[in-house]
Structures are given as C-alpha cells and as structure tokens.
Scaffold this motif. Structure first.
Motif, PDB file in Angstrom:
ATOM      1  N   VAL A 186      18.588  -9.504 -20.659  1.00  0.00           N
ATOM      2  CA  VAL A 186      18.240 -10.280 -21.648  1.00  0.00           C
ATOM      3  C   VAL A 186      18.522 -11.877 -21.227  1.00  0.00           C
ATOM      4  CG1 VAL A 186      18.870 -10.796 -23.954  1.00  0.00           C
ATOM      5  CG2 VAL A 186      18.908  -8.491 -23.098  1.00  0.00           C
ATOM      6  N   ILE A 187      17.550 -12.576 -21.388  1.00  0.00           N
ATOM      7  CA  ILE A 187      18.062 -14.102 -20.994  1.00  0.00           C
ATOM      8  C   ILE A 187      17.987 -14.714 -22.212  1.00  0.00           C
ATOM      9  CG2 ILE A 187      16.990 -15.949 -20.097  1.00  0.00           C
ATOM     10  CD1 ILE A 187      17.723 -14.129 -17.831  1.00  0.00           C
ATOM     11  N   ALA A 188      19.263 -15.190 -22.458  1.00  0.00           N
ATOM     12  CA  ALA A 188      19.478 -15.938 -23.819  1.00  0.00           C
ATOM     13  C   ALA A 188      19.897 -17.417 -23.409  1.00  0.00           C
ATOM     14  CB  ALA A 188      20.726 -15.394 -24.465  1.00  0.00           C
ATOM     15  N   ALA A 189      18.809 -18.204 -23.528  1.00  0.00           N
ATOM     16  CA  ALA A 189      18.956 -19.591 -23.185  1.00  0.00           C
ATOM     17  C   ALA A 189      18.140 -20.384 -23.999  1.00  0.00           C
ATOM     18  CB  ALA A 189      18.486 -19.822 -21.716  1.00  0.00           C
ATOM     19  N   LYS A 190      18.246 -21.837 -24.069  1.00  0.00           N
ATOM     20  CA  LYS A 190      17.820 -22.793 -24.828  1.00  0.00           C
ATOM     21  C   LYS A 190      16.332 -23.234 -24.381  1.00  0.00           C
ATOM     22  CE  LYS A 190      20.146 -26.460 -26.002  1.00  0.00           C
ATOM     23  NZ  LYS A 190      20.874 -27.764 -25.822  1.00  0.00           N
ATOM     24  N   THR A 191      15.957 -22.959 -23.220  1.00  0.00           N
ATOM     25  CA  THR A 191      14.853 -23.524 -22.637  1.00  0.00           C
ATOM     26  C   THR A 191      13.501 -22.697 -22.825  1.00  0.00           C
ATOM     27  OG1 THR A 191      15.918 -24.927 -20.962  1.00  0.00           O
ATOM     28  CG2 THR A 191      13.560 -24.527 -20.740  1.00  0.00           C
ATOM     29  N   ALA A 192      12.906 -22.990 -23.926  1.00  0.00           N
ATOM     30  CA  ALA A 192      11.754 -22.015 -24.490  1.00  0.00           C
ATOM     31  C   ALA A 192      10.136 -22.649 -23.829  1.00  0.00           C
ATOM     32  CB  ALA A 192      11.664 -21.788 -25.849  1.00  0.00           C
ATOM     33  N   GLU A 193      10.304 -24.054 -23.696  1.00  0.00           N
ATOM     34  CA  GLU A 193       9.228 -24.792 -23.351  1.00  0.00           C
ATOM     35  C   GLU A 193       9.548 -25.499 -21.795  1.00  0.00           C
ATOM     36  OE1 GLU A 193       6.387 -24.670 -24.873  1.00  0.00           O
ATOM     37  OE2 GLU A 193       7.001 -23.418 -26.465  1.00  0.00           O
ATOM     38  N   PRO A 194       8.403 -25.917 -21.285  1.00  0.00           N
ATOM     39  CA  PRO A 194       8.933 -26.612 -20.165  1.00  0.00           C
ATOM     40  C   PRO A 194       9.633 -28.019 -20.090  1.00  0.00           C
ATOM     41  CG  PRO A 194       6.623 -25.502 -20.062  1.00  0.00           C
ATOM     42  CD  PRO A 194       7.213 -25.753 -21.404  1.00  0.00           C
ATOM     43  N   HIS A 195      10.577 -27.899 -19.322  1.00  0.00           N
ATOM     44  CA  HIS A 195      11.290 -29.075 -19.221  1.00  0.00           C
ATOM     45  C   HIS A 195      10.843 -30.213 -18.524  1.00  0.00           C
ATOM     46  CE1 HIS A 195      14.918 -31.916 -18.747  1.00  0.00           C
ATOM     47  NE2 HIS A 195      15.675 -31.306 -19.863  1.00  0.00           N
ATOM     48  N   PRO A 196      10.936 -31.475 -18.615  1.00  0.00           N
ATOM     49  CA  PRO A 196      10.296 -32.443 -17.793  1.00  0.00           C
ATOM     50  C   PRO A 196      10.793 -32.588 -16.585  1.00  0.00           C
ATOM     51  CG  PRO A 196      11.500 -33.706 -19.661  1.00  0.00           C
ATOM     52  CD  PRO A 196      11.404 -32.081 -19.881  1.00  0.00           C
ATOM     53  N   LYS A 197      12.176 -32.297 -16.346  1.00  0.00           N
ATOM     54  CA  LYS A 197      13.010 -32.448 -15.293  1.00  0.00           C
ATOM     55  C   LYS A 197      13.665 -31.218 -14.498  1.00  0.00           C
ATOM     56  CE  LYS A 197      14.372 -37.247 -16.249  1.00  0.00           C
ATOM     57  NZ  LYS A 197      15.540 -38.206 -16.671  1.00  0.00           N
ATOM     58  N   LEU A 198      13.658 -30.126 -15.390  1.00  0.00           N
ATOM     59  CA  LEU A 198      14.194 -28.831 -14.804  1.00  0.00           C
ATOM     60  C   LEU A 198      13.308 -28.021 -15.076  1.00  0.00           C
ATOM     61  CD1 LEU A 198      17.553 -29.054 -17.059  1.00  0.00           C
ATOM     62  CD2 LEU A 198      17.150 -29.725 -14.335  1.00  0.00           C
ATOM     63  N   ALA A 199      13.171 -26.975 -13.714  1.00  0.00           N
ATOM     64  CA  ALA A 199      12.308 -25.854 -13.611  1.00  0.00           C
ATOM     65  C   ALA A 199      12.648 -24.697 -14.643  1.00  0.00           C
ATOM     66  CB  ALA A 199      12.132 -25.432 -12.204  1.00  0.00           C
ATOM     67  N   GLY A 200      11.746 -23.945 -14.813  1.00  0.00           N
ATOM     68  CA  GLY A 200      12.088 -22.557 -15.406  1.00  0.00           C
ATOM     69  C   GLY A 200      12.362 -22.612 -16.896  1.00  0.00           C
ATOM     70  N   THR A 201      11.711 -21.674 -17.731  1.00  0.00           N
ATOM     71  CA  THR A 201      12.049 -21.386 -19.142  1.00  0.00           C
ATOM     72  C   THR A 201      12.531 -20.028 -19.291  1.00  0.00           C
ATOM     73  OG1 THR A 201       9.927 -20.563 -19.706  1.00  0.00           O
ATOM     74  CG2 THR A 201      10.038 -23.001 -19.718  1.00  0.00           C
ATOM     75  N   ILE A 202      12.772 -19.604 -20.553  1.00  0.00           N
ATOM     76  CA  ILE A 202      13.340 -18.073 -20.500  1.00  0.00           C
ATOM     77  C   ILE A 202      12.088 -17.156 -20.474  1.00  0.00           C
ATOM     78  CG2 ILE A 202      15.148 -18.650 -22.293  1.00  0.00           C
ATOM     79  CD1 ILE A 202      13.188 -18.107 -24.695  1.00  0.00           C
ATOM     80  N   HIS A 203      10.928 -17.665 -20.612  1.00  0.00           N
ATOM     81  CA  HIS A 203       9.529 -16.981 -20.389  1.00  0.00           C
ATOM     82  C   HIS A 203       9.261 -16.750 -18.964  1.00  0.00           C
ATOM     83  CE1 HIS A 203       9.243 -17.154 -24.806  1.00  0.00           C
ATOM     84  NE2 HIS A 203       9.121 -18.771 -24.604  1.00  0.00           N
ATOM     85  N   THR A 204       9.418 -17.993 -18.291  1.00  0.00           N
ATOM     86  CA  THR A 204       9.208 -17.539 -16.736  1.00  0.00           C
ATOM     87  C   THR A 204      10.376 -16.719 -16.053  1.00  0.00           C
ATOM     88  OG1 THR A 204      10.264 -19.740 -16.391  1.00  0.00           O
ATOM     89  CG2 THR A 204       8.277 -20.001 -16.547  1.00  0.00           C
ATOM     90  N   ALA A 205      11.630 -16.997 -16.701  1.00  0.00           N
ATOM     91  CA  ALA A 205      12.493 -15.931 -15.907  1.00  0.00           C
ATOM     92  C   ALA A 205      12.511 -14.529 -16.355  1.00  0.00           C
ATOM     93  CB  ALA A 205      14.153 -16.571 -16.655  1.00  0.00           C
ATOM     94  N   VAL A 206      11.867 -14.254 -17.675  1.00  0.00           N
ATOM     95  CA  VAL A 206      11.429 -12.822 -17.807  1.00  0.00           C
ATOM     96  C   VAL A 206      10.087 -12.330 -17.069  1.00  0.00           C
ATOM     97  CG1 VAL A 206      10.647 -11.345 -19.354  1.00  0.00           C
ATOM     98  CG2 VAL A 206      12.557 -12.662 -20.094  1.00  0.00           C
ATOM     99  N   ALA A 207       9.333 -13.121 -16.667  1.00  0.00           N
ATOM    100  CA  ALA A 207       8.189 -12.953 -15.709  1.00  0.00           C
ATOM    101  C   ALA A 207       8.528 -12.434 -14.355  1.00  0.00           C
ATOM    102  CB  ALA A 207       7.023 -13.960 -15.781  1.00  0.00           C
ATOM    103  N   GLU A 208       9.682 -13.437 -13.956  1.00  0.00           N
ATOM    104  CA  GLU A 208      10.093 -13.162 -12.749  1.00  0.00           C
ATOM    105  C   GLU A 208      11.054 -11.649 -12.533  1.00  0.00           C
ATOM    106  OE1 GLU A 208      11.666 -16.377 -10.161  1.00  0.00           O
ATOM    107  OE2 GLU A 208      11.240 -17.491 -11.800  1.00  0.00           O
ATOM    108  N   ILE A 209      11.829 -11.616 -13.748  1.00  0.00           N
ATOM    109  CA  ILE A 209      12.683 -10.225 -13.794  1.00  0.00           C
ATOM    110  C   ILE A 209      11.614  -9.336 -13.734  1.00  0.00           C
ATOM    111  CG2 ILE A 209      13.835  -8.767 -15.368  1.00  0.00           C
ATOM    112  CD1 ILE A 209      14.943 -11.702 -16.273  1.00  0.00           C
ATOM    113  N   GLU A 210      10.648  -9.091 -14.498  1.00  0.00           N
ATOM    114  CA  GLU A 210       9.427  -7.951 -14.417  1.00  0.00           C
ATOM    115  C   GLU A 210       8.902  -7.783 -13.123  1.00  0.00           C
ATOM    116  OE1 GLU A 210       7.521  -8.502 -18.252  1.00  0.00           O
ATOM    117  OE2 GLU A 210       9.197  -7.660 -19.284  1.00  0.00           O
TER     118      GLU A 210
END
Length: 290
Positions: free
Chosen positions: A38-62
């Motif tokens: 379970v990835i519990a984090a704030k970033t749900a939409e792409p950040h202009p300066k930081l890579a990765g969101t909760i959704h891209t993290a889950v895609a990588e996990i799977e």
C-alpha cells in the motif's frame, strides 16, 4: 536476490510517502518477493519537479510481481490516515508491516526556520509517524495473534544525542529524533505481543530527490543508491519479530551481517569508493570489517 528467500511473499506492507526514493525502493524490493504494498502518499498528480506518483509507484510494484494499492494520504491528517488504513485492510485483509518513510527536511538554523516549516517537519516526521503507527497498530496486533511476524520499520537515526547534529538544524533534528523515539517506545510497549519496532538509517547519503535538493549533483555523485536501504529493510523485515526489536540499524552493517561483502553495486556512480556520510551518524558507529 534475497539473502533469506522470498520471506515477504503474501505479506502486506503499508508504506508512507512511497511514491519515490527510498520508500519506493523498499516497495519494489518487497514486490519482488510477491508482497502486497500500500502506497500512502500525497502525490497523486505529476509534480513539476519530482518524479513519481502513487499511481506510477503501484504500476511499478505490479510490474515487479507484487500487488499494489495507491491511496492519496497526508499523514498529518488523522481522518486521511484512518481512511487509508481502512482501504488497505479492505483490499488485502490486514496489515503485516508498517514502514514509516514519509519525511520532510530543511537544514537551517533556528532564525532561518520559521514556524510554518517547523510545523511541517514535525507534523510529518514525528507526529505523522506516531499517528500512522497508532492507527495501524491494532492490525499489527491481529497479525501477531495470527503468527504473521508483524514489524514496524521507521527510517530514522540512532538516538545519539550529540550537540553537533542539533546545532546546525535543531528543528529538523527534533523531527527526526521524534521518529526514533517512537521506535524506542513501541519496541518496549509491544514486545510482549510480538510486534517488532526497529529503525533503519543509511551510513552514507542516498541518491534521492531530497539529497538533490540539499546538495545537488556533487552530493548525488558521492551517494549510494536507494536499493541498499531496500535490501537492508528486507533483511530486517524477514527477521523474527519476537527476537529482533528495538534496534537502530545501519544499512550496510545489516547487509554485512547477512553475508554481503561487495557493496560496489550500490554506488550511484559506478566505481565510486568515497561516499559522503549521512547526518546523525553516532561517533561510535561500527565500521565495516576490512
């Protein structure tokens, strides 16, 4: 390769702030064992300066072989933490492991650290760790009764109360040591129930967005990869929870004790032999044997 086999297979991890960096590395390491994450984090939409969101993290996990759940969550907000844990339990049936990874940093002195930033660091680091632990603990108690080897792992430093670490950045030090005090307290409070509470800290700086922000490319080039923390976390989380608790671990020492002798693969820049030491390392921290 795991040094202890696929010991996290089928386990459910709840990781705060795991959309990038060390948290994501720990998530992917567990996913390769076949864990639910379970990835519990704030970033749900792409950040202009930081890579990765909760959704891209889950895609990588799977993609790595695990099952993932993305939950947008600010761990300063109790209602959001309660809801994130509810969703985790509804999806996976329980929680076996809590990884307190979320953290905020600002390395400034007292007059340069306003109360908004003080509150941010302490709200996420110390309070957020305590809050998340408090909400997850009933599920770890259930895991303990079921013999599922429950663990809390907090990414925070050994409790070495050395003035040199507080003087330059007292607000940040208070926030990080607050996380370590949770480890100290929980290990004692829950040891009879068989819930382990340990902290993990790197010997060197780790090549993450936070280090890029603090020290730029020169610091990044003398850092190790997040994978060293992920491999060390896997070793800790594989240990018997009733036997291994209340420890403040250093990443490469954990791996050395597990049999690793060649650490070259963890260099952010291949061939690097001299690394920058991380903050909060005690003066008496053991060196790796030659």
């Amino acid at each position: 390769m795991s040094l202890q086999g696929n010991t996290l297979s089928g386990k459910t991890l709840f990781i705060t702030g795991g959309s990038r960096g060390i948290g994501l590395a720990i998530a992917l390491r567990a996913a390769r064992d076949g864990a639910n994450v379970v990835i519990a984090a704030k970033t749900a939409e792409p950040h202009p300066k930081l890579a990765g969101t909760i959704h891209t993290a889950v895609a990588e996990i799977e993609a790595a072989g695990g099952q993932g759940l993305a939950v947008q969550c600010d761990i300063r907000e109790e209602a959001q933490v309660v809801e994130a844990v509810r969703q985790a339990v509804a999806r996976f049936g329980g929680i076996d492991i809590l990884v307190n990874n979320a953290s905020a940093i600002q390395l400034t002195g007292t007059l340069a650290t306003d109360m908004k930033r003080y509150d941010l660091m302490n709200g996420i680091n110390a309070r957020g760790t305590y809050l998340t632990g408090r909400v997850v603990l009933p599920h770890l108690q259930a895991a303990a009764k079921a013999g599922r080897n429950p663990h809390i792992l907090t990414l925070s430093p050994p409790l070495a109360m050395e003035p040199r670490w507080f003087g330059p950045n007292v607000a940040y030090a208070i926030a990080k040591y607050g996380m370590s005090l949770c480890t100290l307290g929980w290990a004692e409070e829950f040891k009879r129930e068989g819930i382990a509470a340990n902290s993990l800290w790197p010997r060197t700086t780790i090549a993450t967005a936070a280090i890029q922000m603090v020290g730029g490319d020169p610091m990044m080039k003398q850092s190790r990869l997040p994978s060293i923390m992920a491999d060390a976390a896997q070793e800790i989380l594989s240990k018997p929870s009733r036997a291994f608790t209340g420890n403040f671990c250093i990443d490469d020492l954990v791996l050395y004790e597990a049999g690793v002798r060649d650490f070259s693969a963890y260099a952010a820049v291949p061939g690097t032999r001299k690394f920058l030491p991380d903050f909060f390392l005690p003066k008496d921290v053991a060196e790796l044997p030659e």
